[in-house]
Design a protein around this motif. Structure first.
Motif, PDB file in Angstrom:
ATOM      1  N   LEU A 101       8.261   4.016 -28.501  1.00 30.97           N
ATOM      2  CA  LEU A 101       7.815   2.908 -27.656  1.00 30.97           C
ATOM      3  C   LEU A 101       6.724   2.078 -28.323  1.00 30.97           C
ATOM      4  N   CYS A 102       5.789   2.718 -29.026  1.00 31.87           N
ATOM      5  CA  CYS A 102       4.772   1.937 -29.758  1.00 31.87           C
ATOM      6  C   CYS A 102       5.458   1.010 -30.758  1.00 31.87           C
ATOM      7  N   TYR A 103       6.446   1.552 -31.436  1.00 28.90           N
ATOM      8  CA  TYR A 103       7.152   0.775 -32.447  1.00 28.90           C
ATOM      9  C   TYR A 103       8.025  -0.296 -31.809  1.00 28.90           C
ATOM     10  N   GLY A 104       8.773   0.091 -30.786  1.00 20.77           N
ATOM     11  CA  GLY A 104       9.687  -0.851 -30.160  1.00 20.77           C
ATOM     12  C   GLY A 104       9.002  -1.955 -29.381  1.00 20.77           C
ATOM     13  N   LEU A 105       7.892  -1.651 -28.730  1.00 19.48           N
ATOM     14  CA  LEU A 105       7.205  -2.640 -27.898  1.00 19.48           C
ATOM     15  C   LEU A 105       6.185  -3.468 -28.661  1.00 19.48           C
TER      16      LEU A 105
END
Length: 90
Positions: free
Chosen positions: A11-15
């Motif tokens: 999620l850190c990477y995707g968002l």
């Protein structure tokens, strides 16, 4: 799973595009702890794992489809970053 994710929170990477290594936990995307298939596992930082597993009614939790979509779409787009040895990345 740990090698595949390189301990990058999906999620850190995707968002946010944050590709830094995170302290976290392996999350069962379908929230079934007996389903250990690789497609059902994702590395999430503590903050996102807590939000994902949360059952509060005060906010909308992250959904399994979000994690799968964000992780796999970014994996395909940046596969060289994921599969290059650390010593080759700069």
């Amino acid at each position: 799973m740990l090698v595949r994710s390189r301990r990058r929170c999906a999620l850190c990477y995707g968002l946010k595009g944050d590709f830094t290594e995170k302290i976290g936990q392996i999350a069962h995307i379908d929230q079934n702890r007996s389903n250990d298939s690789l497609a059902n596992l994702s590395w999430l930082c503590f903050e996102h794992h807590s939000l994902y597993d949360s059952s509060t009614s005060q906010h909308k939790n992250y959904q399994a489809t979000e994690i799968k979509h964000l992780w796999w779409s970014n994996l395909k787009r940046h596969k060289d970053r994921f599969f290059k040895p650390k010593w080759r990345q700069k």
